[in-house]
Every structure is written in C-alpha cells, then in structure tokens.
Design an enzyme around this catalytic site. Structure first.
Site, PDB file in Angstrom:
ATOM      1  N   HIS A   1      -3.860   3.189  -3.974  1.00  0.00           N
ATOM      2  CA  HIS A   1      -4.056   2.621  -2.749  1.00  0.00           C
ATOM      3  C   HIS A   1      -3.230   1.224  -2.450  1.00  0.00           C
ATOM      4  O   HIS A   1      -2.415   1.458  -1.487  1.00  0.00           O
ATOM      5  CB  HIS A   1      -5.622   2.526  -2.650  1.00  0.00           C
ATOM      6  CG  HIS A   1      -5.922   1.856  -1.201  1.00  0.00           C
ATOM      7  ND1 HIS A   1      -5.698   2.199  -0.017  1.00  0.00           N
ATOM      8  CD2 HIS A   1      -6.291   0.326  -1.125  1.00  0.00           C
ATOM      9  CE1 HIS A   1      -6.044   1.401   1.047  1.00  0.00           C
ATOM     10  NE2 HIS A   1      -6.558   0.103   0.269  1.00  0.00           N
TER      11      HIS A   1
ATOM     12  N   HIS B   1     -31.388 -13.154  22.071  1.00  0.00           N
ATOM     13  CA  HIS B   1     -30.356 -13.032  23.102  1.00  0.00           C
ATOM     14  C   HIS B   1     -29.768 -14.656  23.692  1.00  0.00           C
ATOM     15  O   HIS B   1     -29.225 -14.259  24.711  1.00  0.00           O
ATOM     16  CB  HIS B   1     -30.979 -12.443  24.182  1.00  0.00           C
ATOM     17  CG  HIS B   1     -31.664 -10.953  24.087  1.00  0.00           C
ATOM     18  ND1 HIS B   1     -32.070 -10.232  22.928  1.00  0.00           N
ATOM     19  CD2 HIS B   1     -31.061  -9.951  24.804  1.00  0.00           C
ATOM     20  CE1 HIS B   1     -32.057  -9.091  23.086  1.00  0.00           C
ATOM     21  NE2 HIS B   1     -31.518  -8.624  24.170  1.00  0.00           N
TER      22      HIS B   1
ATOM     23  N   GLU C   1     -20.819  -2.392  22.485  1.00  0.00           N
ATOM     24  CA  GLU C   1     -20.014  -3.494  22.899  1.00  0.00           C
ATOM     25  C   GLU C   1     -18.698  -3.616  22.112  1.00  0.00           C
ATOM     26  O   GLU C   1     -17.765  -3.922  22.641  1.00  0.00           O
ATOM     27  CB  GLU C   1     -20.950  -4.859  22.655  1.00  0.00           C
ATOM     28  CG  GLU C   1     -21.973  -4.831  23.485  1.00  0.00           C
ATOM     29  CD  GLU C   1     -23.314  -4.080  22.972  1.00  0.00           C
ATOM     30  OE1 GLU C   1     -23.186  -3.311  21.823  1.00  0.00           O
ATOM     31  OE2 GLU C   1     -24.232  -4.043  23.532  1.00  0.00           O
TER      32      GLU C   1
ATOM     33  N   HIS D   1       0.925  -1.171   0.031  1.00  0.00           N
ATOM     34  CA  HIS D   1      -0.115  -0.228  -0.035  1.00  0.00           C
ATOM     35  C   HIS D   1       0.991   1.384   0.027  1.00  0.00           C
ATOM     36  O   HIS D   1       1.187   1.826   0.932  1.00  0.00           O
ATOM     37  CB  HIS D   1      -0.955   0.016   1.103  1.00  0.00           C
ATOM     38  CG  HIS D   1      -1.976  -1.056   1.176  1.00  0.00           C
ATOM     39  ND1 HIS D   1      -1.824  -2.414   1.770  1.00  0.00           N
ATOM     40  CD2 HIS D   1      -3.434  -0.837   0.796  1.00  0.00           C
ATOM     41  CE1 HIS D   1      -2.967  -3.072   1.331  1.00  0.00           C
ATOM     42  NE2 HIS D   1      -3.821  -2.198   1.023  1.00  0.00           N
TER      43      HIS D   1
END
Lengths: 689, 689
Positions: free
Chosen positions: B268, B490, B426, B31
């Site tokens: 890139h 859940h 989270e 890169h």
C-alpha cells in the site's frame, strides 16, 4: 416479560405528554415534540426493561441509557423524576429553560447530573458514545466474568432520532458496532420522519432498516410506537435474546403525539402554544386547568423502580462478594477497576532512558507507551487504520474483536482484547473513546491514534470529551510540514490553534524522547479531559537540556543565557531548529536563550512569577519558531517565524527548507528583526516568515 | 461499446504497473499498490469511457474525474501522461516524491495542476466533492439544456477505496446522492479489501453493495477488476444507461497486482523494493533493466485521446453556437456562467438600509441574502436541516430535488432548483459545496448554513476549500453563548480560533445589520476561498458608527475619542456590550474608544500605518471583549475579557450575565485593570474574566 397494564399506560402516557408540553410552555421555548412522541419508549425502558437504581445512579452494573437525540432531554428528565431519582424533583423539572444556573435540566442532557451517562446534543455523538459504552461492558465482562459470576452483564440502550442516522459520526459508529457484533447494544430509533426542514424525506429517503442489516445489525419493528408500550417491551425482550449482534428497534412514532400539530415540524423545537396545550389535555382526558400535574396513580405506577433498583444492587454486591472470595486476585483487580484507579506504580513503567540517536517522537512515544500499556490494564488503545505508523500497540497486545468472526475471516482477538481497530473512522473513534471513558470514570483510559491532521475530523468528539472532562489520550503523529510528501492535505497549519484554545484539554508537542516521556506523564496525570500529543514522523535528535519533569510546567528555559538579549520559543520538531539558530546568533554576538514550550495550557497554570521569569516580556525581543499558524503565540512572543500558508508536498526536510525552516534563514531573519527592534516596534507583533 | 484489444491491454496494463513501481522505487517512497491494482480502471476511463480533452483540460462539458483515494495519485498522473496532457511529461512523472517544488506530481492530486478536478487525500472528501460536481452538472443541464441542445451532459466519475466508504463524510454524501437520484454520477469502488492495518475486514465486514442499494444506488459488479478492461467498460456503459440513480461499480481488485506482495498491506504505502520491481517486470514480460519504460505501442494505443478530445470540444462549441443563435438570451446567460462571472450589478441588490430596531444578525443576513440570491443565479444555497433558523432562502426559491420523488413523497423542486436540503450532514454539505465551486471557477457560488458550532463538524471540508482557494460562503448562525438554552454543546468557544488561523479564508463576525451587509460584500468579493459569517441568534441593536464599507478593513474605530486613555476591541454581539461599557468608563472619567473588529484576516491585509492607527499598541491599555476563547487576540490587545470555560445552558441574556458579559461587570473589571496598568504590566497579557 408479559405486561397488562394498558389502562394505567394510557394515564401515564397522557400525563407524561402533558407535563412535557407544560414544561416547554412555561418559558415559551424548548423541544416538546420528540419527547411526547417517545413517551411509550420511556415507559418501556424505565418501568420494564432497564436495570438501574434511582437511589444510586452510579450503580456499577446498571444498564446505560444514552439519549443521542439530546434535544428531547425533557424525555429523560421526566422519566428520571417519575422513576424516583431524588434530585429530579418537580421543582427541578420546572427549571427547564429558566435562568437558574443550578438547574439539573439544561437544554441538552449533561453528564454532571445524576442519571445522565453522557452529554449529548451535537447529533450522532450519543450513538457513538453508546458504542463505546457497549465495548466497555463487553471488555469487562470478557475479562472478569467467571462461570456463575456475571459480574458485568449490563445492556446499553440508546435512543436515536433521524438526525443521528444521517450524521457521519453516527454512521461510522454503527458500521463498527455491527462489525464488532456488540450484542449488548440496543438502539431504539425514534422514527418520526420529521426534522427541522419538515418531512425527513426532504433530504433522506433511504431504507434505514436495510442499511442497518447491511451493517450486520438485527432490525425489529414497532408499528405504533407512540402508544404501544407492550410492543416496545416485547421488542426489547427479543433484542436481549439476540446476543451476536447489535439490534435496532425501529419504533414508528408521531412527533408531538396528541397535539394539534402532531406529525409536523412545528412540534419539534418550539412551545406548542397555550391553546394547543389545553386541547392536548382535554383530548387526553386531563384537566386543562392543571399544570405540571402528575396524578398519584402515575407515581404509584413507578413506585417499584426504587426498591427494584436497590434489590438489583444488593444482588450484584452479593455476587461480587462471593466472586471475590472465590477469585481473590481477580476480585481485587476488578475492585480497582470499579474504583477507577490506575495501578499506583504506573509511572515506573515509563523508561528512564532512551536511545541516544535521532528518533521520531512517534517512535519515542511508542517506547513510552508499550511498557505502560502492557502494565496498565485500564488502557484501551486503538487506531484509525494507522497501526503500523503510530506506535500505540505493545508486545502481546490482543485485539478487541468479535470472537465469532475468527472462523469467518481468520481474525485474532476477542472481547478481552485491549486494542481496537477503529477502521478509517476518526470521528467515531474519538466519540467511542468518550463512551469508554464515561462508562465509569477511571475504569478505562482510552487511547486513540491517527495523524494529527485527522484530529480535525475527530475534533467535535474530542471537544465533547473536554466538555465532559473525560480522560482520553490522543496520539497525533505526522505533525507539521515535516510529514512531508503527503503534502498540504496532510500538513496541519491551523489545527493546533484550535486545540490550544479548547478548555479542559492539553495539547502537548514534545521535542525529543525525554519530553515525550514527560508528555505521557502529563497526559496520564491529567485525569479530567483529553490530551493530544503531537508527534513527528521524522527523526529528531535528543536535545541537551530537555527534561521530562519540566513538561508539566508547560514551558521552560532549555538553553539558558546570562543576561540574554534575545529569546527564541519553540516546540516539538522546531526546537532543534531554534537551538541551531540560537547557536548561529550567538556566533554573531547576540546572546540568545531558548525556551522549550511543549504545552501552553500547562504553562498558563503556573505562577505569575514563573511565567514572567520564562517570558521576559517587554525586556527583550522574543521570537516563536513553529511550523504552524502563529495565532495565540502573540501572548508569549513579540514576533513569529511560522507558517502563513498551507504546506507543500515535498520530502520533510525539503518542505522545511522550502518554507525557510532551517537554521540559516531563521537566524538571518531573526537577526534582522533583532537589529531593528525598537521598544515601540516590539509592541507590534511581527510575522517574520 | 465493444472493444477487442486484449493483447494491447495486457501490454498497457503491464507497462502501467511497472512504471508506477519504478516511480515509487525511485525515491523509495509513495503509494504503489492501489494504483497498480486499478490499472484496468484507468484504461477503461481514459481510453474508452470518459469525454475529455487533454489539449484543453478545462473543456467545460468534460466528464469530471475525482480520485477520492488520493494517495493513489500516480494512477492519475500516469494516465494523464499516457492520454497526452502536455504538461505531464515523463520528466514530470519522475518528480513524484522528489524535492522539486515545481512538480506536477505531489503526494496527493492538487487542483492547481491541469487535469485535476479537486485536491484529494483526506479520505471521504473526494466522493463528497464528486456529489457536488454531479449536482452542478444536473443543475446546469436542467437550467440550460433545450430540446436538441444538451449543452451540459457530462458524467462525473469517481474512484473510491475502502476508506472513503468508512469515513462519515463519504457516507453522508452517498446517502444524499442516492436521495437526489444523481444519475450522472458513477463511482468505481477499488475493492481490494486491504487497508493500512491489513485486511479491511479487521475493522469492516459490512455488505457494501447492500448498503448502497439501501441508499438507492444501483450496484454493478466486476469480478476481475485488475485485468478485465472490457468488463469495466461494459459496466460503465450499463451505468450510463441508468439515469434515475447513481451507480456504484464494485470493482474487485488486487492491491499491488503482479508484485510479490500483491494483496498485502505492505504493497500500500511503501516502495516495493528493487528485487520485487525486477520480478514484477519479468513476470509481465518486460525488460527488468529498463526503468520508466513506455513502449511506443502503448503511446500509440492512447494516441486517439487528443484528437478525440479536440473533436468533442469542437462539436460542443458548434452546439453552443447554434443554441445561442436559437436562444440568444439563454445563450448569453449560459456564456456568463461558463465564464464564471457574477452579474456585474450584484452589489446593488444588497439593501441600502435596514429596519432600525434590534435585529438578530442571522435575520439581517437574511435581509441581505434574499434579494442577492434571487438576483445572482450563481448562488446555490442550502442548509443542514436548519432552514427555518438560518435565513438563507429567498422568495420564489426552488428546491434542488430529484423530480422523480415528487409523486412518491410530494416534494416540490427539481434539478433546476438552487436550494439544497442537505439533511443533517454538515461535513458532507461543506465538501459538496467544494465540489460545486470546483465544477468551473465562478460558475457557482455555493452558500451553506448551520449553527456556528456545527462548522466544527464541517471544518475538514471548509479547510479543503481554503486549501483549494474555492469560493464558498458559510452562514454560521447561533454564535457564542448568546445561543442560550441549548447550552455548552451548542456554544462555540475555541472554534473561532481555528477559523481565524486558517489560511485563504475569512472569518467575519458582524455586529449589526450594517456590518452584516459589509460581511456579505466582503464574502462575495473574496473570490478565492471560504468565508464564514458568524451571526447571532438573538436581536442586536443597530449601532451608531458601524459602516458596511469598513468591514473590508477588518477593524475600524467605531467610537472615536480624542486623546484616548483606554481602548476596547469587540466583535459581533459583543460590540454593543463594549460600547455600553465604554460609556460607563467615560462616566468614570476614562477616555475610552472602541474598535469594531469584524475580521482579523482582512485587518492583517491593511497597511502598517492603518493597523498602528487602529491598535495604538503600547500606548494605552487595550482590552478585547469577546465571548469566545481569547487565543489570537493577544496580537491586538493587552488584556482580554473572554470565555475561559465552556458555556452554560441558560437563556442567552442570562448566559451573558452568568459569565459576566454585561456592561457593569465589564466596566468594573476593565477599570480595575486600567487603574493598575503599568508599562511593564501591559506586556503580560491579562485574562480579566
């Protein structure tokens, strides 16, 4: 829309809140507060704003409603009841939190039940699903609407809580929705500023409205959102006028509105308590001794919902009939899309043959996909910013883009396009794909793509697709350590163990072009869940013995051997290695057969006889060769040559060599194992790497 | 800081860009573009802005630098070389993309190598790690600094690309950093508006600066960011003055600056090509025939970095010495934290005994954790908005909060607090925990918490913690279908298969309070990776035969049986069930022993003899009873009583019954299996559920 019903509204809102409180109190558990605070939003939506038909929950052109804060599910259940959805009786409402497996009222809304568009609960998923539903509607409208015939013109409504706006998946989807200018998407923010930890500002003090505006959304405000039905209806009316961007309606509410602990976290996820419920009823002018009580006036208030919905259906059907008369070809195509059917000849578009030279399976996948996607208009594909690498586009593919952006930044594409640049948003990509698939089963076959490793970012959404049995196809390239120089951050080790354990899904790892064709066939035929196709970055040889039809068996003997003494199992880019090692072992006098194992989940569906004929468990030593963690292969093999650490940044071939994944070391190690294998030893699965 | 070095800067920038182009060209991959465009940022950071010591990369009070767009790693490697990091020789630079396993220049920065603070690559992780590093620094400063003695006063620098600002984990972390007012965090945005799919605006057209401001960041702009070193230095100077909030410096750059394809996506992720590199050198006034050339003037330009760093270290050491003289107790504590040591008596704080009644293991965990966290100051805990449910706080715990918020919204806490309200984020929570752990190994033991299911959201960051061998402890409550009414969204099924397959990590599932103590001991002792402790929502009985010390063995016989005919394996909340089923089977004349199996990864570390003595493979039928997907247990059992579908919304006990997870059905089914088991049949793993 002008409404003046404030007295009835008071009764409806009071009744609703007390009913919710009763339903949570009944079994002493659940989430009352959010639903109670959102009551006025529900009246605005089900009584005034939404176009839907309770007697036909699947009415194609209905507005879609997504409850992204799914724990407030009683909100939706009670309004479905009041609006006249037949299945949602008072008896059913009372099954909330009961031990009845036949309940329509699970702890979070579930897509299986009438009136529920998507299963929500894991926060942030719903709003991303809603973005998918909005894309679906925009796309169908752009493809099929004709002057005077807006056969698809529905709106997508979504309620979010504070949490959905904190979750990354929600933030990704919000950013993309703004970019795409989805003017058919209206999100109502239940802004009660309370989360489990207490006041939401314990963890979040940002300016939500400014953030949405920065993402090119329009933002409207409703000050007294727990009471003011008119203001919410007015905001929705204004939102519908805004056609060039999605709208956030910032509805300021009070959690547990009317309860003693209103505005407090304690109203969120626990029953209010008997006394609190009594006082709630008293303050609302209702009889505290009546439980689950809905005055007749409240039912009457909602009594126009059913006939209005039926009228709406009738008008749409008439419109479609006239449209089909005027545009017979388009009408037939539209009817097929509405029926959720693929063109019957889809399979013939998959190439019968492939170039005989070594080919990366990501490229083989592109050779399968390009003609398939061109021909099958249900396919709507896209990538999380890896378009040049993943080969999920096709000649003439048009981008799905906001046409208004063309002048601004010179983008091609419009809403009729079937290729989505998802941006670097893997999680939202998969959640949006679920929304596309949920729009109407079979109308869309969403295809997503990124490197396999980043399907870990997307995993919560892929899982939700599996739970909902929504068909999506995930093209996961650059699999295994073969991805090379990018190194261990990009080399999946444990991830396949997750996808192979996921119910209602397929994890397919084809070994060459022929198996890649088979993987695509299996994925398209697997209509009720996600398929993940794991593909190589590097070129792989075309192997003798592979067969597309056999991929559907999950595993098959690719190199037979009369009276074999040893067996190797392998997948994907590791199969060529297993075949070479087998050759070496044969040269050393060990009769070795090789099994190609592209999909464990499909294999598990085969007959016991077939499975035993492939596995030969207990008869001969059997070694799986796969450059992933071995977990799960112990069912099929007695030993594993696998990855026991993370990978390494090296050119792909060098990474394979570094970890001993070349024919010489594999053959040597397997031979040693074979020579030492006793009946007893075979019982203890051995890690050979 | 005033600088006037523009001519030297030109030479340095040119040299840097051409060297990067050469290094990528060498093996034809990598890169180049991002690193080339960011050259001026590198000069600003390593020459002017950052406080660091090349001759001691671990200098405690150094500024931390995180390259969140890790694919531009050559940027960092080359500046480490120029700044005088001894290990980063020109020969080492040339190993980029080579097949040398001993390279310090992998395809993404890796923490193992000097000068690299965290491993980056998966986008969005780095910026979240940087937030963790900033919290770490703020916390230590608040705890240990005294008037005249800023023993911790470093800044955290991070470079992000467009991608990190699209990824959900990045957006979550950015939001939290703004809330916390982390004035020691300076993020430089390499705003080149190019991604793999082309122009970034193909997928993102939001107003980034407005979004950051909405998140309470300060935003500064640098117009000509690929050239203007002075402007970047000036912006960093201004950013350092802003102490009440994090700062984004929006640095407008051109990808592949100077190359023929500058500003294009082709710059890139691929080598520029020989001709392009030649022309780059010509346009930069460098000799096109020289490769890897660094003029002496460039080395001289950076020659003050080493002595400046040594001076900085010396001053800090003197300061700490004086500080320790003045505050001996605090100084000793600080020295222990710098050394990364726990108090030697940490284990004694774990209760020796527990209440004998049934207890949810999440609560048992709280009983272990509260005294431990109170005593062990390295622990810095928090929750993703589930504080009332997960029991990871302790008496007297103080929140880590922005003290300026106290007047605004009445929050308690300040930067000396050790309890973090992560919000419903989270993924960022786990990534921030990695940053905390990476600040200085052992200085912090980060503890996170949420429901087990949502460690799927966090999984990419937990995996990065494992890859980096960073100690974190994840308290995962509400495990299995026992979580009940919240339903299948859940209830984890496949997730444990992932965590058990993850290298360098522990997945611990204790069965009662005693084993929960053992799980915590194992997690604290496991110093080089994440531990995830899977805990029940529901009360579990205290079982006879469990022992905290045996958790470290991974598995052990909890109910022995002389000459057993059958064996049950179980974990967590399923162990009580297995014990009851074994009793029933004993009543039917089948001698059944039971093995508790809290951690497969710890079991795998035991001796062959021990493992065989526990497993008795091939000798008797052995059935694992676990309410998760069975994948992976085939190594230890001959059959499985497990979850083969997603779960169901029912009260926990009813969910267990619905899926047949109660002693009667288990005993019946296992007995049937036992009666029919032949030596041959045992080889084919059977799903009994």
């Amino acid at each position: 829309m002008t409404i003046d019903n404030s007295q009835t509204h008071q009764l409806v809102l009071s009744t609703f809140r007390c009913l919710v409180a009763d339903l949570v109190q009944q079994y002493g558990g659940g989430h009352p507060g959010g639903a109670m605070g959102m009551a006025a939003m529900g009246v605005a939506l089900w009584k005034y704003a939404m176009n839907y038909s309770p007697s036909n929950p699947d009415f194609f052109n209905r507005d879609r409603f997504v409850l992204s804060n799914g724990h407030t599910c009683l909100f939706q259940y009670v309004f479905l009841h009041l609006a006249g959805y037949r299945h949602m009786t008072m008896e059913q409402l009372k099954t909330y939190h009961s031990d009845r497996p036949d309940s329509y009222c699970p702890g979070h809304p579930e897509i299986e039940h009438p009136g529920i568009e998507v299963t929500t609960g894991p926060l942030g998923q719903g709003v991303a699903n809603a973005v998918g539903l909005a894309i679906a509607s925009k796309n169908l409208a752009a493809l099929y609407n004709r002057p005077g015939y807006d056969v698809v013109d529905n709106s997508i409504f979504c309620i979010v809580g504070d949490a959905c706006l904190q979750e990354g998946v929600g933030l990704e989807a919000i950013s993309l929705a703004g970019h795409l200018g989805l003017g058919n998407l209206i999100v109502l923010y239940d802004n009660n500023q309370v989360t489990c930890d207490g006041s939401a500002d314990v963890a979040n003090t940002e300016d939500v409205a400014a953030k949405f505006r920065a993402c090119q959304w329009a933002v409207l405000d409703v000050a007294n959102g727990s009471e003011d039905v008119e203001a919410i209806v007015g905001a929705i009316d204004r939102a519908r006028q805004i056609s060039d961007r999605p709208v956030l309606i910032n509805v300021h509410t009070v959690i547990g509105y009317g309860a003693l602990n209103q505005g407090q976290a304690s109203a969120h996820g626990a029953a209010l308590g008997e006394d609190n419920v009594r006082q709630l009823k008293l303050r609302n002018g209702l009889d505290p001794d009546l439980r689950f009580h809905v005055p007749q006036a409240v039912y009457e208030f909602f009594s126009d919902c059913v006939p209005r919905g039926q009228q709406s259906e009738r008008l749409w059907e008439e419109k479609v009939a006239k449209y089909t008369a005027q545009y017979p070809e388009l009408g037939a195509e539209f009817a097929r899309r509405v029926a959720g059917k693929l063109p019957s000849d889809w399979k013939k578009h998959i190439p019968a043959e492939f170039p005989s030279g070594p080919t990366p399976t990501r490229k083989s996948s592109g050779l399968v996909f390009a003609p398939l996607a061109k021909a099958v208009d249900s396919i709507i594909a896209g990538s999380a910013d890896l378009t040049p690498s993943v080969h999920v586009t096709w000649p003439g593919a048009r981008d799905f883009q906001n046409p208004l952006l063309q002048t601004k930044c010179g983008l091609g594409g419009d809403y009729s396009g079937r290729y989505i640049h998802y941006g670097i948003r893997e999680h939202a990509m998969a959640a949006i794909a679920n929304g596309l698939a949920a729009y109407n089963r079979g109308t869309f076959v969403p295809v997503t793509s990124t490197f396999l490793m980043f399907y870990l970012y997307a995993a919560p959404a892929v899982r939700m697709g599996a739970l909902q049995e929504l068909q999506t196809i995930h093209v996961a390239t650059h699999d295994s350590i073969g991805t090379g120089e990018d190194g261990p951050t990009h080399q999946p080790i444990a991830l396949p163990a997750f996808y192979r354990a996921l119910p209602n899904s397929l994890f397919l790892r084809p070994a060459d072009s022929e198996e890649t064709a088979g993987a695509w066939e299996a994925a398209v035929e697997f209509g009720h869940g996600p398929s993940l196709i794991s593909l190589s970055r590097q070129a792989l040889p075309q192997l003798g013995g592979t067969a597309r039809d056999k991929v559907a068996l999950g595993a098959y003997v690719v190199k037979p051997e009369a009276d074999p003494q040893l067996q190797l199992l392998a997948t994907g880019s590791d199969l060529q290695l297993a075949l070479k090692a087998a050759e070496k072992l044969a040269g050393r006098g060990i009769r070795t057969r090789v099994v190609s194992f592209p999909c464990t989940q499909l294999f598990e569906r085969q007959s016991t006889e077939y499975k035993q004929s492939v596995l030969l468990r207990g008869k001969i030593p059997s070694v799986v060769v796969e450059s992933y963690a071995v977990n799960g292969w112990e069912r099929y093999a007695t030993a594993g040559y696998s990855m026991r650490t993370f990978g390494k940044s090296l050119p792909g071939h060098a990474a394979y060599e570094y970890f001993g994944f070349s024919a010489g070391p594999v053959a040597d190690r397997v031979e040693k194992y074979f020579r030492s294998a006793t009946a007893e030893k075979l019982w203890y699965f051995e890690d050979l790497s």
